[in-house]
Motif scaffolding. Structure first.
Motif, PDB file in Angstrom:
ATOM      1  N   ARG A   1       0.833  -1.210   0.000  1.00 61.57           N
ATOM      2  CA  ARG A   1       0.000   0.000   0.000  1.00 61.57           C
ATOM      3  C   ARG A   1       0.865   1.257   0.000  1.00 61.57           C
ATOM      4  O   ARG A   1       0.557   2.238  -0.669  1.00 61.57           O
ATOM      5  CB  ARG A   1      -0.933   0.003   1.226  1.00 61.57           C
ATOM      6  CG  ARG A   1      -2.096  -0.960   1.099  1.00 61.57           C
ATOM      7  CD  ARG A   1      -2.871  -1.086   2.410  1.00 61.57           C
ATOM      8  NE  ARG A   1      -3.974  -2.006   2.274  1.00 61.57           N
ATOM      9  CZ  ARG A   1      -5.235  -1.650   2.033  1.00 61.57           C
ATOM     10  NH1 ARG A   1      -5.566  -0.374   1.952  1.00 61.57           N
ATOM     11  NH2 ARG A   1      -6.183  -2.554   1.902  1.00 61.57           N
TER      12      ARG A   1
ATOM     13  N   ARG B   1      -2.406 -13.471 -10.881  1.00 58.28           N
ATOM     14  CA  ARG B   1      -1.206 -12.818 -11.412  1.00 58.28           C
ATOM     15  C   ARG B   1      -0.101 -13.867 -11.607  1.00 58.28           C
ATOM     16  O   ARG B   1      -0.137 -14.943 -10.996  1.00 58.28           O
ATOM     17  CB  ARG B   1      -0.763 -11.687 -10.488  1.00 58.28           C
ATOM     18  CG  ARG B   1      -0.277 -12.202  -9.170  1.00 58.28           C
ATOM     19  CD  ARG B   1       0.184 -11.074  -8.260  1.00 58.28           C
ATOM     20  NE  ARG B   1       0.570 -11.609  -6.989  1.00 58.28           N
ATOM     21  CZ  ARG B   1       0.250 -11.091  -5.816  1.00 58.28           C
ATOM     22  NH1 ARG B   1      -0.460  -9.998  -5.728  1.00 58.28           N
ATOM     23  NH2 ARG B   1       0.656 -11.668  -4.700  1.00 58.28           N
TER      24      ARG B   1
ATOM     25  N   ARG C   1       7.675  -6.499  -6.085  1.00 62.50           N
ATOM     26  CA  ARG C   1       7.664  -7.627  -5.157  1.00 62.50           C
ATOM     27  C   ARG C   1       9.071  -7.933  -4.623  1.00 62.50           C
ATOM     28  O   ARG C   1       9.252  -8.170  -3.431  1.00 62.50           O
ATOM     29  CB  ARG C   1       7.097  -8.883  -5.823  1.00 62.50           C
ATOM     30  CG  ARG C   1       5.715  -8.698  -6.411  1.00 62.50           C
ATOM     31  CD  ARG C   1       4.991 -10.022  -6.542  1.00 62.50           C
ATOM     32  NE  ARG C   1       4.659 -10.559  -5.236  1.00 62.50           N
ATOM     33  CZ  ARG C   1       3.625 -10.184  -4.503  1.00 62.50           C
ATOM     34  NH1 ARG C   1       2.780  -9.291  -4.946  1.00 62.50           N
ATOM     35  NH2 ARG C   1       3.420 -10.711  -3.313  1.00 62.50           N
TER      36      ARG C   1
HETATM   37  O1   DC Z   1      -3.825  -7.054   2.625  1.00 61.46           O
HETATM   38  P1   DC Z   1      -4.050  -5.705   1.951  1.00 61.46           P
HETATM   39  O2   DC Z   1      -5.471  -5.461   1.527  1.00 61.46           O
HETATM   40  O3   DC Z   1      -3.514  -4.571   2.761  1.00 61.46           O
HETATM   41  O4   DC Z   1      -3.149  -5.800   0.599  1.00 61.46           O
HETATM   42  C1   DC Z   1      -3.250  -4.867  -0.446  1.00 61.46           C
HETATM   43  C2   DC Z   1      -2.795  -5.507  -1.735  1.00 61.46           C
HETATM   44  O5   DC Z   1      -1.383  -5.742  -1.700  1.00 61.46           O
HETATM   45  C3   DC Z   1      -3.401  -6.868  -2.082  1.00 61.46           C
HETATM   46  O6   DC Z   1      -4.610  -6.747  -2.797  1.00 61.46           O
HETATM   47  C4   DC Z   1      -2.339  -7.550  -2.893  1.00 61.46           C
HETATM   48  C5   DC Z   1      -1.054  -6.929  -2.403  1.00 61.46           C
HETATM   49  N1   DC Z   1      -0.295  -7.826  -1.531  1.00 61.46           N
HETATM   50  C6   DC Z   1       0.513  -8.766  -2.149  1.00 61.46           C
HETATM   51  O7   DC Z   1       0.535  -8.859  -3.368  1.00 61.46           O
HETATM   52  N2   DC Z   1       1.312  -9.574  -1.385  1.00 61.46           N
HETATM   53  C7   DC Z   1       1.302  -9.486  -0.045  1.00 61.46           C
HETATM   54  N3   DC Z   1       2.110 -10.284   0.665  1.00 61.46           N
HETATM   55  C8   DC Z   1       0.459  -8.541   0.603  1.00 61.46           C
HETATM   56  C9   DC Z   1      -0.350  -7.738  -0.175  1.00 61.46           C
END
Ligand code: DC
Length: 221
Positions: A36, A183, A105
């Motif tokens: 975020r 994805r 990532r």
């Molecule tokens: O858990 P959250 O709603 O705060 O996460 C927001 C977005 O971040 C979620 O839709 C996908 C991404 N996310 C991710 O790809 N890998 C993670 N370990 C945590 C979140």
């Protein structure tokens, strides 16, 4: 000791992880907050979510760090505490869209692995058991029906005095699930050695007790 909790948006991961971390004296790491914070930066810079090249370039420049204040994780984006700014639907959706990019990532996974190597953690996210902490002692895949997750979100927003539409929230959640699960890089899925917990018909305390039992049974945590 590391505990990994993965699952879709609104399954209750952060509520449960926070409670367990407090009980066990572990550090709670909320990885969604990191995606975020990156997304907030892209939004503030006016970078289009579809522009992978610009997103990758921006991601390499971002200084992201984590601090703990009264046991609560604080995310610092280029030195600014952005905890309050990242809790909007706009930022959540941008995080879901931009977390598909490998450069985003890679940077965050490295930070998460560093945090887990320094201390006992309960980490929640989408790829913790499958990618970030493949050797975690306990892995939980926490889920709930999209109807239940939408209703929880709806109640939360209503309690804050915001007007919202239950059906819209549900469609939004389902769209986010589809993106996170389909994805190419580290999609959301249950790790082979994760235990599935469905919280649809459970109270928070019942979910905590279920996970407590799994921890005790598997690893005397
Ligand atoms: O858990 P959250 O709603 O705060 O996460 C927001 C977005 O971040 C979620 O839709 C996908 C991404 N996310 C991710 O790809 N890998 C993670 N370990 C945590 C979140």
């Amino acid at each position: 000791m590391n505990i990994a909790i993965d699952g879709p948006a609104g399954a209750g991961k952060s509520t449960i992880a926070r409670k367990l971390a407090e009980e066990l004296g572990y550090v709670y790491v909320d990885t969604g907050a990191m995606y975020r914070a990156m997304a907030l930066f892209f939004l503030e810079q006016g970078i289009a979510a579809s522009n992978e090249q610009e997103i990758s370039a921006a991601a390499s420049l971002i200084d992201l760090s984590i601090r703990y204040q009264d046991g609560e994780q604080q995310v610092l984006l280029n030195g600014e505490n952005v905890n309050r700014k990242i809790r909007t639907e706009e930022v959540g959706n941008m995080a879901s869209v931009t977390s598909v990019y490998p450069d985003v990532r890679r940077k965050l996974v490295a930070l998460q692995q560093k945090l887990a190597s320094d201390t006992d953690v309960i980490m929640d996210g989408r790829d913790i058991g499958t990618c970030v902490l493949p050797n975690a002692e306990v892995k939980i895949y926490l889920t709930a029906s999209s109807a239940t997750r939408a209703k929880r979100r709806y109640d939360e927003l209503c309690a804050k005095g915001e007007t919202c539409d239950l059906n819209e929230i549900r469609l939004d959640i389902e769209e986010r699930d589809a993106r996170d699960m389909n994805r190419e890089t580290s999609p959301l899925k249950q790790a082979e050695d994760a235990v599935l917990v469905d919280s649809s018909d459970l109270t928070v305390e019942e979910v905590v007790e279920t996970i407590r039992r799994i921890c005790r049974k598997n690893h005397s945590i």
